[in-house]
Scaffold this active site. Structure first.
Site, PDB file in Angstrom:
ATOM      1  N   LYS A  42       0.847  -1.197   0.000  1.00  0.00           N
ATOM      2  CA  LYS A  42       0.000   0.000   0.000  1.00  0.00           C
ATOM      3  C   LYS A  42       0.883   1.248   0.000  1.00  0.00           C
ATOM      4  CE  LYS A  42      -1.721   1.589   4.034  1.00  0.00           C
ATOM      5  NZ  LYS A  42      -1.412   2.995   4.329  1.00  0.00           N
ATOM      6  N   ASN A  43       1.885   1.266   0.875  1.00  0.00           N
ATOM      7  CA  ASN A  43       2.670   2.493   1.059  1.00  0.00           C
ATOM      8  C   ASN A  43       3.706   2.729  -0.030  1.00  0.00           C
ATOM      9  OD1 ASN A  43       1.109   2.993   3.247  1.00  0.00           O
ATOM     10  ND2 ASN A  43       2.640   2.419   4.769  1.00  0.00           N
ATOM     11  N   CYS A 135      -5.736  12.799  13.159  1.00  0.00           N
ATOM     12  CA  CYS A 135      -5.614  11.370  12.848  1.00  0.00           C
ATOM     13  C   CYS A 135      -5.591  10.625  14.189  1.00  0.00           C
ATOM     14  CB  CYS A 135      -4.308  11.137  12.075  1.00  0.00           C
ATOM     15  SG  CYS A 135      -3.899   9.399  11.890  1.00  0.00           S
ATOM     16  N   ARG A 140       0.282  14.327  13.344  1.00  0.00           N
ATOM     17  CA  ARG A 140       0.769  14.099  11.960  1.00  0.00           C
ATOM     18  C   ARG A 140       0.685  15.361  11.111  1.00  0.00           C
ATOM     19  NH1 ARG A 140      -1.406   8.511   9.684  1.00  0.00           N
ATOM     20  NH2 ARG A 140       0.426   8.739   8.342  1.00  0.00           N
ATOM     21  N   ASP A 323       4.566   0.458  12.017  1.00  0.00           N
ATOM     22  CA  ASP A 323       3.349  -0.156  11.454  1.00  0.00           C
ATOM     23  C   ASP A 323       3.178  -1.608  11.865  1.00  0.00           C
ATOM     24  OD1 ASP A 323       3.413   1.644   8.266  1.00  0.00           O
ATOM     25  OD2 ASP A 323       2.860   2.230  10.301  1.00  0.00           O
ATOM     26  N   ARG A 415      -8.553  -0.820   4.374  1.00  0.00           N
ATOM     27  CA  ARG A 415      -7.705   0.222   3.773  1.00  0.00           C
ATOM     28  C   ARG A 415      -6.353  -0.348   3.392  1.00  0.00           C
ATOM     29  NH1 ARG A 415      -7.207   5.646   6.945  1.00  0.00           N
ATOM     30  NH2 ARG A 415      -5.825   5.832   5.154  1.00  0.00           N
TER      31      ARG A 415
HETATM   32  C1  EPZ Z   1       4.156   6.933   6.382  1.00  0.00           C
HETATM   33  O1  EPZ Z   1       3.354   7.949   6.956  1.00  0.00           O
HETATM   34  C2  EPZ Z   1       3.270   5.714   6.245  1.00  0.00           C
HETATM   35  N1  EPZ Z   1       2.167   6.018   5.330  1.00  0.00           N
HETATM   36  C3  EPZ Z   1       2.733   5.307   7.613  1.00  0.00           C
HETATM   37  O2  EPZ Z   1       1.961   4.119   7.434  1.00  0.00           O
HETATM   38  C4  EPZ Z   1       3.928   5.004   8.525  1.00  0.00           C
HETATM   39  O3  EPZ Z   1       3.444   4.681   9.820  1.00  0.00           O
HETATM   40  C5  EPZ Z   1       4.838   6.223   8.593  1.00  0.00           C
HETATM   41  O4  EPZ Z   1       5.247   6.611   7.267  1.00  0.00           O
HETATM   42  C6  EPZ Z   1       6.093   5.948   9.416  1.00  0.00           C
HETATM   43  O5  EPZ Z   1       6.800   4.876   8.866  1.00  0.00           O
HETATM   44  C7  EPZ Z   1       2.405   6.029   4.006  1.00  0.00           C
HETATM   45  O6  EPZ Z   1       3.505   5.786   3.548  1.00  0.00           O
HETATM   46  C8  EPZ Z   1       1.233   6.332   3.119  1.00  0.00           C
HETATM   47  P1  EPZ Z   1       6.099  10.319   8.537  1.00  0.00           P
HETATM   48  P2  EPZ Z   1       3.902   9.481   7.011  1.00  0.00           P
HETATM   49  O7  EPZ Z   1       5.952  11.601   7.796  1.00  0.00           O
HETATM   50  O8  EPZ Z   1       4.765   9.743   5.856  1.00  0.00           O
HETATM   51  C9  EPZ Z   1       6.181  13.625  11.894  1.00  0.00           C
HETATM   52  C10 EPZ Z   1       0.103   2.716   7.713  1.00  0.00           C
HETATM   53  O9  EPZ Z   1      -0.389   2.167   8.701  1.00  0.00           O
HETATM   54  N2  EPZ Z   1       6.015  14.612  10.806  1.00  0.00           N
HETATM   55  O10 EPZ Z   1       7.287   9.461   8.225  1.00  0.00           O
HETATM   56  O11 EPZ Z   1       2.707  10.337   7.229  1.00  0.00           O
HETATM   57  C11 EPZ Z   1       4.960  12.728  12.064  1.00  0.00           C
HETATM   58  O12 EPZ Z   1       3.982  13.350  12.867  1.00  0.00           O
HETATM   59  C12 EPZ Z   1       0.565   4.148   7.787  1.00  0.00           C
HETATM   60  O13 EPZ Z   1       0.271   2.154   6.588  1.00  0.00           O
HETATM   61  C13 EPZ Z   1       5.993  15.971  11.129  1.00  0.00           C
HETATM   62  O14 EPZ Z   1       6.111  16.352  12.289  1.00  0.00           O
HETATM   63  O15 EPZ Z   1       4.780   9.451   8.314  1.00  0.00           O
HETATM   64  C14 EPZ Z   1       5.558  11.501  12.713  1.00  0.00           C
HETATM   65  O16 EPZ Z   1       5.665  11.717  14.100  1.00  0.00           O
HETATM   66  C15 EPZ Z   1       0.285   4.759   9.151  1.00  0.00           C
HETATM   67  N3  EPZ Z   1       5.842  16.874  10.115  1.00  0.00           N
HETATM   68  C16 EPZ Z   1       6.963  11.411  12.089  1.00  0.00           C
HETATM   69  O17 EPZ Z   1       7.224  12.710  11.537  1.00  0.00           O
HETATM   70  C17 EPZ Z   1       5.722  16.497   8.807  1.00  0.00           C
HETATM   71  O18 EPZ Z   1       5.590  17.370   7.928  1.00  0.00           O
HETATM   72  C18 EPZ Z   1       7.095  10.388  10.963  1.00  0.00           C
HETATM   73  O19 EPZ Z   1       6.004  10.619  10.100  1.00  0.00           O
HETATM   74  C19 EPZ Z   1       5.732  15.108   8.502  1.00  0.00           C
HETATM   75  C20 EPZ Z   1       5.896  14.187   9.514  1.00  0.00           C
END
Ligand code: EPZ
Length: 436
Positions: A42-43, A135, A140, A323, A415
Site C-alpha cells: 500500500k505504502n 488522525c 501528523r 506499522d 484500507r
Molecule cells: C508513512 O506515513 C506511512 N504512510 C505510515 O503508514 C507510517 O506509519 C509512517 O510513514 C512511518 O513509517 C504512508 O507511507 C502512506 P512520517 P507518514 O511523515 O509519511 C512527523 C500505515 O499504517 N512529521 O514518516 O505520514 C509525524 O507526525 C501508515 O500504513 C511531522 O512532524 O509518516 C511523525 O511523528 C500509518 N511533520 C513522524 O514525523 C511532517 O511534515 C514520521 O512521520 C511530517 C511528519
C-alpha cells in the site's frame, strides 16, 4: 469517537453495500498452516500512483494491491482528469490534467493524499490540497512538506484549511528534514524531478517504499541517486515520460502474517515477499523463539509453543517498523514474561491497548511505552477497530484467543489489507465477514 461514528453513518447513507457496519467474526484457537501470496505494498503504491501526475501518457504499473486506499487515490486523481484502467495491471494517464484541487472530503479519509502536492506543483505550477486534519495515531502535521516546497521556491499559503502552492518552475535546493518523514521525502523527491538544477534531501527517510518510488521515477527519466540512504540527490530535468514498473511486496502485510504464525504455533510460508525488507522483525521474532527461514523471495515462519517476551522500540527504517507495533503487542500479550514496547514515531499509537485489555491482555501504558505482561490465554470478546494497524492487532489477538471475537468498524482494515479474511481462512483460521 463521535467523528468516526459520524463517518460510519455517512458511509451508511451513501452506500448500498453497507461496508462501514461490516464486522469480522473470529473463532480463536486454530493453528495457521500453509502458504499465501503477499500483495503489493500500500505504502509504495500510493506514491507511485501519485507520480503519474508528472508525465503525459499511459504508465503501466504491476502488483498494485486491491485496497480501499488505492481506490481512494485513484478517485482523487480522477478529479484532476487522470484516467486509469484496472486489470491484471493498472494503467494510468495524467496527460490531460484538468484540475489541481484535493478536497477536504477526500484528504481527511486518507492523509496520503498529500502526495499529490509535490507532483502537481512541479507539473502544472499550482496545487490546492486540503490540510489533512487530525488522525487517530497522532497530530501528523505536514509542516515539513510545506517547508521543503518553499525551499524549492514555491509560494505556499495556508488558507481556509487548504495548502495553496504556486511555482512557475521549482528551483533545486539543499533541504534538511528535521524529522525523516516518509511521505515528505516522497513528495519532495517527486517535485524535485522537474525542478531547475540539483536538489539534495538530507535526513531523508530510508524506507523501501522510497527506493521503489525512486526506481519508478528513474524509469520515467528522472535522475536520482542515494534513495534508501539519508541523502538523496535529484538532478532536475525538463520533462519525464511514461514508464512500466512494479510495486514492491507489502512488508507490513508479510510481517502481520509472520506474527500470526507465531501466535498460533503455526507454520506459514509467505510467497512473493522481500525478506530483506523484514530484517528487524525477523530478528525480533527469532528472539521470541520462532524459526524464520528465508527461501529466495519467500519466507517461512514457524511458531513455537512458548513465546519468549522481547522488548521493542519502533524506529524509522531499518529499525523496527511502527506499522508492526500493534501487531507484535498482540503477540507479547500471550508471551511468557514482561515486554516493554516503546513507540517513538507517533505520539498516540496505543489505541489498540484498551481493546486488547478487553480480550484479557495485561498492559500498562506509561508515556510512550507500554508494559505488556504475558497472560496464559486471551478470551474472545466484542472489540472495535480504531485505525488500520490496530485492526490487524485485534484480528491477530482474536486468532489466538479462546472463543469468539467480533471486530467492528472493519473498514479500517480494508484500507491496508487485501481480503485479509480470505488469506487467513486459506491458512486454516476461522474468520468470516458479516454485514450489519
Ligand atoms: C508513512 O506515513 C506511512 N504512510 C505510515 O503508514 C507510517 O506509519 C509512517 O510513514 C512511518 O513509517 C504512508 O507511507 C502512506 P512520517 P507518514 O511523515 O509519511 C512527523 C500505515 O499504517 N512529521 O514518516 O505520514 C509525524 O507526525 C501508515 O500504513 C511531522 O512532524 O509518516 C511523525 O511523528 C500509518 N511533520 C513522524 O514525523 C511532517 O511534515 C514520521 O512521520 C511530517 C511528519
Amino acid at each position: 469517537m463521535f467523528l468516526v461514528e459520524a463517518e460510519a453513518l455517512i458511509i451508511y447513507k451513501r452506500s448500498v453495500k453497507v461496508v462501514a457496519m461490516d464486522k469480522m467474526v473470529i473463532e480463536g484457537g486454530k493453528r495457521l498452516a500453509g502458504e499465501i501470496r503477499i500483495s503489493g505494498a500500500k505504502n509504495a503504491a500510493l506514491p507511485v500512483l501519485a507520480s503519474s501526475l508528472l508525465v503525459d501518457g499511459w504508465n503501466v504499473f504491476h502488483n498494485v494491491p486491491d485496497l480501499q486506499d488505492v481506490k481512494t487515490i485513484l478517485k482523487l486523481l480522477s478529479g484532476f482528469g487522470v484516467k486509469s484502467e484496472i486489470g491484471e495491471t493498472l494503467r494510468i494517464n495524467a496527460g490531460a490534467i484538468t484540475g489541481c484541487e484535493a478536497s477536504y472530503d477526500l484528504v481527511r479519509k486518507m492523509r496520503a493524499s498529500i502526495l499529490v502536492l509535490g507532483p502537481l506543483v512541479a507539473k502544472t505550477g499550482e496545487a490546492r490540497v486540503s490540510l489533512p486534519g487530525g488522525c487517530a495515531i497522532g497530530a501528523r502535521p505536514v509542516n515539513l512538506h510545506i517547508k521543503a516546497l518553499r525551499d524549492l521556491g514555491a509560494e505556499v499559503r495556508l488558507r481556509d484549511g487548504y495548502i495553496e502552492a504556486k511555482a512557475s518552475r521549482l528551483k533545486g535546493a539543499t533541504i534538511y528534514f528535521d524529522i525523516s518523514t516518509v511521505t515528505g521525502t516522497e513528495n519532495i523527491m517527486m517535485a524535485a524531478t522537474l525542478a531547475e538544477g540539483t536538489t539534495v534531501l538530507k535526513n531523508a527517510a530510508r524506507e523501501p517504499e522510497i527506493v521503489n518510488l525512486a526506481d519508478v521515477l528513474q524509469k520515467m527519466g528522472a535522475k536520482i541517486s542515494g534513495a534508501g540512504s539519508d541523502v538523496i540527490t535529484i538532478e532536475g530535468v525538463k520533462s519525464l515520460h511514461p514508464a512500466e514498473a512494479s510495486v514492491i511486496p507489502d512488508r507490513i502485510e508479510a510481517g502481520t502474517f509472520m506474527i500470526a504464525a507465531g501466535m498460533t504455533g503455526g507454520d506459514v510460508r509467505l510467497l512473493g515477499c522481500d525478506p530483506s525488507h523484514l530484517e528487524a522483525l525477523t530478528a525480533k521474532l527469532r528472539e521470541t523463539g520462532m524459526e524464520i527461514t528465508v527461501e529466495g523471495d519467500s519466507l517461512r515462519a514457524v511458531g513455537r509453543p512458548r513465546i519468549t517476551s522481547v522488548d521493542i522500540k519502533t524506529m524509522p527504517y531499518p529499525g523496527f517498523p511502527t506499522d508492526l507495533q500493534a501487531q507484535i503487542m498482540a503477540m507479547m500479550a500471550i508471551s511468557a514474561g514482561l515486554s516493554v514496547i516503546t513507540e517513538t514515531v507517533f505520539e498516540n499509537r496505543f489505541m489498540h491497548v484498551s481493546e486488547l485489555i478487553r480480550l484479557g491482555a495485561d498492559i500498562v501504558i506509561e508515556g510512550n511505552s507500554a508494559a505488556v505482561r504475558g497472560v496464559p490465554k486471551l478470551c474472545g470478546a466484542p472489540v472495535m477497530a480504531t485505525d488500520l494497524r490496530a485492526s490487524a492487532s485485534l484480528i491477530l489477538a482474536g486468532l489466538a484467543a479462546e472463543g469468539t471475537t467480533t471486530l467492528s468498524r472493519v473498514y479500517h482494515i480494508d484500507r491496508g489489507y487485501q481480503r485479509i479474511e480470505e488469506k487467513l481462512s486459506s491458512l486454516g483460521a476461522s474468520i468470516r465477514r458479516v454485514s450489519g
